[in-house]
Design a protein around this motif. Structure first.
Motif, PDB file in Angstrom:
ATOM      1  N   LEU A  14      50.570   4.869  -4.014  1.00  0.00           N
ATOM      2  CA  LEU A  14      49.690   3.770  -3.628  1.00  0.00           C
ATOM      3  C   LEU A  14      49.885   3.409  -2.157  1.00  0.00           C
ATOM      4  CD1 LEU A  14      47.620   1.628  -4.444  1.00  0.00           C
ATOM      5  CD2 LEU A  14      49.526   0.186  -5.200  1.00  0.00           C
ATOM      6  N   ALA A  15      51.118   3.421  -1.700  1.00  0.00           N
ATOM      7  CA  ALA A  15      51.384   3.102  -0.294  1.00  0.00           C
ATOM      8  C   ALA A  15      50.652   4.070   0.630  1.00  0.00           C
ATOM      9  CB  ALA A  15      52.886   3.141  -0.027  1.00  0.00           C
TER      10      ALA A  15
ATOM     11  N   GLU B 116      46.850   6.876 -11.435  1.00  0.00           N
ATOM     12  CA  GLU B 116      46.976   5.430 -11.563  1.00  0.00           C
ATOM     13  C   GLU B 116      46.992   4.769 -10.190  1.00  0.00           C
ATOM     14  OE1 GLU B 116      47.391   1.572 -12.947  1.00  0.00           O
ATOM     15  OE2 GLU B 116      46.643   3.389 -13.922  1.00  0.00           O
ATOM     16  N   ALA B 117      47.670   5.387  -9.227  1.00  0.00           N
ATOM     17  CA  ALA B 117      47.679   4.840  -7.867  1.00  0.00           C
ATOM     18  C   ALA B 117      46.272   4.821  -7.284  1.00  0.00           C
ATOM     19  CB  ALA B 117      48.615   5.661  -6.976  1.00  0.00           C
ATOM     20  N   ALA B 118      45.501   5.873  -7.564  1.00  0.00           N
ATOM     21  CA  ALA B 118      44.111   5.908  -7.080  1.00  0.00           C
ATOM     22  C   ALA B 118      43.286   4.786  -7.701  1.00  0.00           C
ATOM     23  CB  ALA B 118      43.495   7.272  -7.384  1.00  0.00           C
ATOM     24  N   ARG B 119      43.537   4.508  -8.968  1.00  0.00           N
ATOM     25  CA  ARG B 119      42.800   3.415  -9.626  1.00  0.00           C
ATOM     26  C   ARG B 119      43.157   2.061  -9.015  1.00  0.00           C
ATOM     27  NH1 ARG B 119      43.496   6.810 -14.335  1.00  0.00           N
ATOM     28  NH2 ARG B 119      45.548   5.926 -14.786  1.00  0.00           N
ATOM     29  N   ARG B 120      44.400   1.894  -8.631  1.00  0.00           N
ATOM     30  CA  ARG B 120      44.848   0.618  -8.079  1.00  0.00           C
ATOM     31  C   ARG B 120      44.500   0.434  -6.603  1.00  0.00           C
ATOM     32  NH1 ARG B 120      51.141   0.113 -10.106  1.00  0.00           N
ATOM     33  NH2 ARG B 120      50.804   0.665 -12.307  1.00  0.00           N
ATOM     34  N   ALA B 121      44.263   1.525  -5.911  1.00  0.00           N
ATOM     35  CA  ALA B 121      44.070   1.445  -4.460  1.00  0.00           C
ATOM     36  C   ALA B 121      42.831   0.629  -4.113  1.00  0.00           C
ATOM     37  CB  ALA B 121      43.957   2.846  -3.869  1.00  0.00           C
ATOM     38  N   ARG B 122      42.994  -0.264  -3.178  1.00  0.00           N
ATOM     39  CA  ARG B 122      41.897  -1.132  -2.760  1.00  0.00           C
ATOM     40  C   ARG B 122      41.117  -0.474  -1.633  1.00  0.00           C
ATOM     41  NH1 ARG B 122      46.071  -5.962  -2.003  1.00  0.00           N
ATOM     42  NH2 ARG B 122      47.164  -4.105  -1.238  1.00  0.00           N
TER      43      ARG B 122
END
Length: 303
Positions: A55-56, A100-106
Motif C-alpha cells: 500500500l505504501a 488487498e493493497a490495491a483495493r485499499r489504495a486511494r
C-alpha cells in the motif's frame, strides 16, 4: 478487458511504474528479516505487514506491486515445518496481499500485481542467486520452478515477475516452465557490466527471452543503476520487447558486516534516459523506498 490485457496495452502506450524494495520497506516498519525465508516469513506470521508495504508503494505512485514470494518456495517452507498444502496457501496469499493493497489504495489509476518468482539460489539463502551455475540441469531447474509457478498463476496475478535471474540456464528453465500457465511474465536478469552474474553475455541472455511469446518484457533488476544504463538499450535492441528495469539504490552489500555501504546513486533523473532507451516498466529493487518511487513516478508523469 482483463487487467492483464490492460497492462499489455499500457506498456504499448507508455511507461508503467514499479514499486521498490519489499524488504527495506518491511525493515523500516520494524520487522526482523534475518531469516532464510526473508520477507516470505511474514506471509505466515504477519500478512497485514506485507499488505501495508504494498500500500505504501501504491500510494507513493507505483502502478505495479511485486509480491513477497521471491524467497517463497515449497523447499524453503518445508525447512520451517510448513507442509505443501499450507505452502501453496501462502504463495496464493502473497498475491492476495497485493490485491488487498490495491483495493485499499486511494488512487484512481489502474493498479496491477506481479507475482515474484525468484531464482533457485534464493531458496538456498546463501547468496548463490548472485552467482548462478548451481550444478543443476535446465530440466532440474524447470522441475523446481514449475510447481510454485503453477500455484502463483492459479492465484491470478496480472503477470509473473521472473526476477534476479543470474544465468541463461535458469532463464531457459523458467521460460519452459511458463508455457501453458496462461499468465504472461517479464524476465529480468541480475547483471554486472555487460554480462549476467554468471558471466554470460547479456546479449545472448536477452536473445533467449526474445523468442518466448509469453514473455512480455525483458530487462534487469537488482543491479547498480550504472549497469542498468547499458542494459536497457541492449535489451530493447536484442528483443524488440518492452524493457523492464528496477535496479538497487547503488549502495553495496557487505556480507561480512551484514550492512550496506556507500552512497545511493539511484536518482529519479536517471529514469528518463531509461525510458528513452526503451524501458516501459521502471522501478527500484533493494534499498529503493517509497520516497524514491514517488520521485520516479513524478518524473515519468511530468516529462
Amino acid at each position: 478487458m482483463s487487467s492483464t490485457a490492460a497492462l499489455t496495452e499500457a506498456l504499448a502506450d507508455g511507461t508503467v511504474v514499479l514499486d521498490g524494495g519489499m524488504s527495506n520497506q518491511l525493515a523500516s516498519a520494524g520487522h526482523d528479516l534475518s531469516d532464510e525465508l526473508w520477507s516470505a516469513r511474514l506471509l505466515a506470521e504477519d500478512p497485514e505487514a506485507v499488505t501495508a508495504a504494498h500500500l505504501a508503494y501504491f500510494e507513493a505512485g507505483a502502478d505495479v506491486a511485486i509480491t513477497a514470494s521471491y524467497q517463497a518456495t515449497f523447499e524453503g517452507f518445508a525447512r520451517r515445518g510448513i507442509g505443501r498444502q499450507d505452502a501453496s496457501g501462502l504463495l496464493a496469499l502473497s498475491v492476495e496481499c497485493a490485491r488487498e493493497a490495491a483495493r485499499r489504495a486511494r488512487v484512481s489509476r489502474p493498479l496491477w500485481v506481479a507475482a515474484s518468482v525468484g531464482p533457485y539460489g534464493a531458496m538456498l539463502a546463501d547468496g548463490s542467486e548472485y552467482r548462478g551455475r548451481y550444478g543443476l540441469s535446465v530440466a532440474d531447474l524447470e522441475r523446481f520452478h514449475r510447481p510454485r509457478m503453477e500455484v502463483l498463476a492459479a492465484a491470478a496475478p496480472d503477470v509473473l515477475a521472473l526476477e534476479t535471474i543470474p544465468d541463461t540456464d535458469e532463464a531457459e528453465a523458467l521460460v519452459r516452465a511458463l508455457r501453458g500457465l496462461g499468465v504472461p511474465a517479464w524476465l529480468s536478469y541480475s547483471a554486472a557490466g555487460d554480462r549476467t552474474r554468471a558471466g554470460q553475455p547479456l546479449e545472448d541472455a536477452f536473445a533467449l527471452a526474445a523468442r518466448a511469446d509469453e514473455v512480455i518484457a525483458v530487462g534487469v533488476n537488482c543491479c547498480t543503476p550504472q549497469d542498468a544504463d547499458h542494459a536497457v538499450a541492449l535489451a530493447a535492441r536484442v528483443t524488440g520487447k518492452p524493457v523492464v528495469v528496477y535496479p538497487n539504490s547503488g549502495e553495496t552489500w557487505d556480507a561480512g558486516a551484514r550492512a550496506w555501504t556507500g552512497r545511493p546513486t539511484f536518482t529519479a533523473s536517471r529514469v528518463t534516459g531509461w525510458r528513452a532507451s526503451g524501458a516501459r516498466l521502471i522501478g527500484g529493487c533493494c534499498r529503493v523506498g517509497p520516497e524514491t518511487i514517488a520521485a520516479v513516478a513524478g518524473t515519468l508523469r511530468t516529462s
